[in-house]
Scaffold this active site. Structure first.
Site, PDB file in Angstrom:
ATOM      1  N   GLY A 194     -10.757  -2.305  -7.714  1.00 15.00           N
ATOM      2  CA  GLY A 194      -9.303  -2.391  -7.498  1.00 15.00           C
ATOM      3  C   GLY A 194      -8.883  -3.833  -7.299  1.00 15.00           C
ATOM      4  O   GLY A 194      -9.615  -4.762  -7.654  1.00 15.00           O
ATOM      5  N   ASN A 195      -7.697  -4.043  -6.765  1.00 16.59           N
ATOM      6  CA  ASN A 195      -7.253  -5.403  -6.440  1.00 16.59           C
ATOM      7  C   ASN A 195      -6.303  -5.346  -5.244  1.00 16.59           C
ATOM      8  O   ASN A 195      -6.038  -4.269  -4.711  1.00 16.59           O
ATOM      9  CB  ASN A 195      -6.617  -6.071  -7.667  1.00 16.59           C
ATOM     10  CG  ASN A 195      -5.411  -5.308  -8.161  1.00 16.59           C
ATOM     11  OD1 ASN A 195      -4.410  -5.219  -7.465  1.00 16.59           O
ATOM     12  ND2 ASN A 195      -5.515  -4.723  -9.352  1.00 16.59           N
ATOM     13  N   HIS A 196      -5.799  -6.497  -4.854  1.00 23.27           N
ATOM     14  CA  HIS A 196      -5.052  -6.582  -3.586  1.00 23.27           C
ATOM     15  C   HIS A 196      -3.562  -6.290  -3.714  1.00 23.27           C
ATOM     16  O   HIS A 196      -2.813  -6.519  -2.763  1.00 23.27           O
ATOM     17  CB  HIS A 196      -5.227  -7.977  -2.979  1.00 23.27           C
ATOM     18  CG  HIS A 196      -6.646  -8.299  -2.641  1.00 23.27           C
ATOM     19  ND1 HIS A 196      -7.332  -7.621  -1.655  1.00 23.27           N
ATOM     20  CD2 HIS A 196      -7.517  -9.193  -3.166  1.00 23.27           C
ATOM     21  CE1 HIS A 196      -8.570  -8.098  -1.580  1.00 23.27           C
ATOM     22  NE2 HIS A 196      -8.704  -9.049  -2.495  1.00 23.27           N
TER      23      HIS A 196
END
Ligand code: PMT
Length: 400
Positions: free
Chosen positions: A208-210
């Protein structure tokens, strides 16, 4: 512009309540329908009879309206209104609104209202300046409620400073321009993507990412506030869409986001792709939890579809397509390359080198690079205001 508009005014306990008589008259003269709801404290400053006469509607003051125990329906009032204006908004009422306290009819109506809310504070300068009040005002703004700034001047206490409720004519103008604004994108359908995507590795892990979704949701709110019908395709995010003109479609992976975008793209006039989409996803998704074994674990990845690029290929002449570029180096050159490759009208560049910009923050700092070569750079500001800047660029493009 106010002809036929339904304006619900909530009056709380402040000396400025007397000004609502003039404001009600201005609204009614402009052709609006006005209903009034008052807190018990407001009765000390203005009478329901005055407001009922001016608004030409009975004034709502309590949960139970008569001796027969007839119920005042706060839900109905909240649903009736095109806008709910709380003026004057005392420190007490603002605090209760911010914390979901519901001990009078005005507050119950506030919690039930689905329409946009505006509030015009009125209080003494120190009460307004107090950290608690400032925090409560910020909470309300965070809910998407619109602040009508108080003025500076002579206060009821005899002190001088900021805290005077805006004058009736100023509030009238705010409401009028609010309705004007609502017309600018009326009839337009907008696709917005927001948040991250999660690419499953196994039942417990993902890539995923932030991204929090804050930027994309702020754009959705701003577009809806201008009257657009918004289809918001969101990856996993705890953000809430605030406007009833927003239809939220939840997705998890890049592939799901691509599929949902394709379903709706041809029905839209504008698309703004703000999501941080994974560029790669695991080739194999294990159906059971991958066990720890050895020092190295290789996961084979394949490239996901570039949603923005695919929409760029499908783009019709009358559609506007806007993308984002999140960069860490060679920012402008990379953004320009993306704009060209993906056939965009403009690209919104944000850089992780700018403090307070990008993932997770409530603020962002952007430059807008147009396909005609022009560039507009903005300072660091709340994502809500950044969204407004982006919407203004779109409105300009639509009206040239
Ligand atoms: O959500 P927040 O915490 O508020 O953070 C906001 C943000 C930083 C995520 C946002 O402002 C932002 O920059 N979004 C784009 C992030 C990104 O993935 O940028 P990119 O440069 O990698 O992608 C370029 C464009 O292509 C973007 O419009 C992206 O949505 C799109 N894209 C990318 C890959 C892919 N497979 N499909 C796409 O549509």
């Amino acid at each position: 512009m106010l002809e036929g508009r339904k304006i619900l005014i909530g009056i709380s306990g402040s000396i400025a309540a007397y000004k609502i008589a003039t404001l009600t008259r201005l609204f009614v003269k402009a052709g609006a329908q006005v209903k009034v709801v008052m807190t018990p404290a407001a009765h000390d400053f203005v009478t329901p009879v005055t407001l009922a006469t001016l608004s030409k509607n009975p004034v709502n003051t309590a949960f139970v309206k008569n001796n027969a125990g007839e119920w005042t329906n706060h839900v109905e009032l909240g649903l009736w209104a095109d806008v709910f204006l709380i003026a004057p908004a005392s420190a007490n009422t603002i605090a209760k609104m911010a914390h979901g306290i519901c001990d009078n009819l005005l507050l119950a109506t506030y919690l039930s209202a689905r329409c946009p809310v505006m509030f015009a504070p009125a209080m003494d300068l120190d009460m307004l300046a107090h950290t608690a009040t400032q925090k409560n005002i910020a909470i309300l703004q965070g809910f998407g409620n619109n602040l009508i700034e108080p003025n500076s001047g002579e206060l009821a206490s005899g002190l001088e400073g900021k805290g005077r409720m805006a004058e009736p004519e100023e509030i009238f103008q705010c409401i009028n321009s609010f309705f004007n604004k609502q017309q600018l994108l009326k009839g337009k359908t907008v696709l917005i993507t927001a948040g991250p995507t999660y690419e499953h590795i196994d039942p417990v892990r993902f890539i995923g990412n932030h991204s929090s979704g804050k930027m994309g949701f702020a754009i959705a709110d701003a577009m809806a506030a201008h009257g657009a019908k918004v289809i918001l395709i969101a990856g996993p995010s705890s953000q809430q869409a605030k406007n009833t003109h927003i239809t939220r479609i939840n997705v998890t992976s890049a592939a799901e986001m691509f599929e949902e975008c394709l379903k709706v793209y041809s029905k839209t006039e504008i698309a703004i792709l703000c999501a941080a989409v994974a560029d790669y996803a695991p080739v194999q998704v294990s159906t059971s939890k991958i066990k720890k074994a050895g020092n190295l674990l290789n996961i084979e990845l394949h490239q996901t579809k570039d949603i923005l690029k695919e929409l760029g290929k499908l783009k019709k002449k009358k559609q506007l397509l806007i993308g984002f570029a999140l960069e860490t180096d060679n920012e402008e050159a990379n953004a320009l390359k993306k704009m060209k490759e993906k056939n965009l009208d403009f690209i919104v560049l944000n850089s992780l080198n700018d403090k307070g910009a990008g993932f997770g923050f409530d603020t962002n700092q952007i430059s807008i690079l147009h396909h005609n070569g022009t560039k507009k750079s903005f300072g660091l500001k709340p994502k809500k205001d950044v969204a407004q800047d982006i919407v203004e660029q779109i409105i300009q493009l639509l009206h040239v």
